[in-house]
Write an enzyme that holds these catalytic residues in place. Sequence first.
Site, PDB file in Angstrom:
ATOM      1  N   PRO A 236      -7.848   2.947   5.216  1.00  0.00           N
ATOM      2  CG  PRO A 236      -9.868   3.948   5.790  1.00  0.00           C
ATOM      3  CD  PRO A 236      -8.471   4.273   5.369  1.00  0.00           C
TER       4      PRO A 236
ATOM      5  N   GLY B  82       0.795  -1.223   0.000  1.00  0.00           N
ATOM      6  CA  GLY B  82       0.000   0.000   0.000  1.00  0.00           C
ATOM      7  C   GLY B  82       0.829   1.275   0.000  1.00  0.00           C
ATOM      8  CE  LYS B  83       6.676   0.586  -2.057  1.00  0.00           C
ATOM      9  NZ  LYS B  83       6.251  -0.801  -2.116  1.00  0.00           N
TER      10      LYS B  83
ATOM     11  CE  LYS C 132       7.309   2.857  -8.083  1.00  0.00           C
ATOM     12  NZ  LYS C 132       6.862   2.126  -6.903  1.00  0.00           N
TER      13      LYS C 132
HETATM   14  N1  LIG Z   1      -5.990   1.066   1.233  1.00  0.00           N
HETATM   15  C1  LIG Z   1      -6.121   0.505   0.026  1.00  0.00           C
HETATM   16  N2  LIG Z   1      -7.236   0.686  -0.710  1.00  0.00           N
HETATM   17  C2  LIG Z   1      -7.373   0.119  -1.907  1.00  0.00           C
HETATM   18  N3  LIG Z   1      -6.509  -0.652  -2.488  1.00  0.00           N
HETATM   19  C3  LIG Z   1      -5.377  -0.870  -1.826  1.00  0.00           C
HETATM   20  C4  LIG Z   1      -5.110  -0.298  -0.539  1.00  0.00           C
HETATM   21  N4  LIG Z   1      -3.882  -0.678  -0.161  1.00  0.00           N
HETATM   22  C5  LIG Z   1      -3.427  -1.447  -1.163  1.00  0.00           C
HETATM   23  N5  LIG Z   1      -4.323  -1.573  -2.145  1.00  0.00           N
HETATM   24  C6  LIG Z   1      -4.207  -2.326  -3.395  1.00  0.00           C
HETATM   25  O1  LIG Z   1      -3.227  -3.290  -3.175  1.00  0.00           O
HETATM   26  C7  LIG Z   1      -2.318  -3.282  -4.242  1.00  0.00           C
HETATM   27  C8  LIG Z   1      -0.974  -2.847  -3.752  1.00  0.00           C
HETATM   28  O2  LIG Z   1      -1.038  -1.529  -3.278  1.00  0.00           O
HETATM   29  P1  LIG Z   1       0.051  -0.487  -3.727  1.00  0.00           P
HETATM   30  O3  LIG Z   1       0.091  -0.414  -5.218  1.00  0.00           O
HETATM   31  O4  LIG Z   1      -0.206   0.799  -2.993  1.00  0.00           O
HETATM   32  O5  LIG Z   1       1.346  -1.243  -3.170  1.00  0.00           O
HETATM   33  P2  LIG Z   1       2.829  -0.771  -3.207  1.00  0.00           P
HETATM   34  O6  LIG Z   1       3.357  -1.052  -1.847  1.00  0.00           O
HETATM   35  O7  LIG Z   1       2.862   0.622  -3.675  1.00  0.00           O
HETATM   36  O8  LIG Z   1       3.530  -1.757  -4.246  1.00  0.00           O
HETATM   37  P3  LIG Z   1       4.806  -1.503  -5.193  1.00  0.00           P
HETATM   38  O9  LIG Z   1       5.959  -2.125  -4.502  1.00  0.00           O
HETATM   39  O10 LIG Z   1       4.434  -2.217  -6.440  1.00  0.00           O
HETATM   40  O11 LIG Z   1       4.981  -0.034  -5.410  1.00  0.00           O
HETATM   41  C9  LIG Z   1      -2.849  -2.357  -5.319  1.00  0.00           C
HETATM   42  O12 LIG Z   1      -3.537  -3.124  -6.248  1.00  0.00           O
HETATM   43  C10 LIG Z   1      -3.752  -1.440  -4.551  1.00  0.00           C
HETATM   44  O13 LIG Z   1      -4.834  -1.004  -5.353  1.00  0.00           O
HETATM   45  C1  LIG Z   2       6.615  -5.093  -9.623  1.00  0.00           C
HETATM   46  C2  LIG Z   2       6.299  -4.739  -8.187  1.00  0.00           C
HETATM   47  N1  LIG Z   2       4.966  -4.220  -8.104  1.00  0.00           N
HETATM   48  C3  LIG Z   2       7.304  -3.759  -7.594  1.00  0.00           C
HETATM   49  N2  LIG Z   2       7.261  -2.508  -8.293  1.00  0.00           N
HETATM   50  C4  LIG Z   2       8.714  -4.327  -7.534  1.00  0.00           C
HETATM   51  C5  LIG Z   2       8.881  -5.223  -6.367  1.00  0.00           C
HETATM   52  C6  LIG Z   2      10.240  -5.858  -6.281  1.00  0.00           C
HETATM   53  C7  LIG Z   2      10.360  -6.813  -5.120  1.00  0.00           C
HETATM   54  C8  LIG Z   2      11.619  -7.575  -5.141  1.00  0.00           C
HETATM   55  C9  LIG Z   2      11.763  -8.471  -3.931  1.00  0.00           C
HETATM   56  O1  LIG Z   2      11.774  -7.987  -2.802  1.00  0.00           O
HETATM   57  O2  LIG Z   2      11.845  -9.678  -4.110  1.00  0.00           O
HETATM   58 MG   LIG Z   3       3.559   1.426  -5.360  1.00  0.00          MG
END
Ligand SMILES: Nc1ncnc2c1ncn2[C@@H]1O[C@H](COP(=O)(O)OP(=O)(O)OP(=O)(O)O)[C@@H](O)[C@H]1O
Ligand SMILES: C[C@H](N)[C@H](N)CCCCCC(=O)O
Ligand SMILES: [Mg+2]
EC number: 6.3.3.3
Length: 241
Positions: A200, A14-15, A37
Amino acid sequence: MPVLVITGTGTEVGKTVVTAAVAAAALAAGRSVAVLKAAQTGVRPDEPGDAAEVARIAGPVTTAELARYPEPLAPATAARRAGRAPVHPHEVAEAAAKLATEHDLVLVEGAGGLLVRFDAAGGTLADAARLLSAPVLVVAPAGLGTLNMTELTARELRSRGLDPAGIVIGSWPAAPDLAARCNLADLPDVAGAPLLGSVPAGSGALPPAEFRRAAPHWLAPRLDGSWDAEAFRMREAPRVL
Ligand SMILES: Nc1ncnc2c1ncn2[C@@H]1O[C@H](COP(=O)(O)OP(=O)(O)OP(=O)(O)O)[C@@H](O)[C@H]1O
Ligand SMILES: C[C@H](N)[C@H](N)CCCCCC(=O)O
Ligand SMILES: [Mg+2]
């Protein structure tokens, strides 16, 4: 310098949603925001990346993405396999520092967790945060398994002289189980950093106007961009300026 690095205990925690919530809270407080990013993987050239997703949900922020690789892998691996130049931590730090001269708040989102590699030399988001002397926000899941991952991340930050600014839970379930409820008390303890909010579950899919209205209420007041160097206990002057 108004840079906040946003990492997580891993990928898909969820970052991006938390970055959007912090951006929305800062915008609501009247601040200008940039979202960087560092390297986007797993997204085709014509698709919106994480920074664009933040802009869609949070509102008018400046977006930047230093590189994009199509395969959903760690940036170093994806760059190598694509035969393309990787992104180095000093490039992330320089881009963030430049954006910081023009914005009240710069949010830098990594890829996956803290030690995911960006280049063949093993450079990570932690190296970029160190160059910037920036505080690091740790996004964590809600449930069982979170304590260990969060403590590992906080310890790694400290071992590098970095400051875990706090923890935000990326997706707080409507019906939290026992582990999730207990984590609210235990997370600050194991991380040695405050719990600064929770987003949430499902809120990433809210209509943007609703997301923007609600976001400030999910976060501690200091995450609306009114925080200052002292609030996040920044210890050193930025090195890249
Ligand atoms: N609070 C939330 N509400 C809706 N969807 C969420 C929420 N948190 C996470 N998700 C969903 O879970 C997935 C992962 O969330 P997100 O893209 O924010 O992760 P991330 O930590 O940014 O991953 P990455 O390492 O790929 O950047 C997405 O498909 C996102 O839509
Ligand atoms: C494609 C994905 N959603 C991210 N952007 C990249 C995550 C790399 C994770 C690598 C690892 O920890 O094994
Ligand atoms: Mg992300």
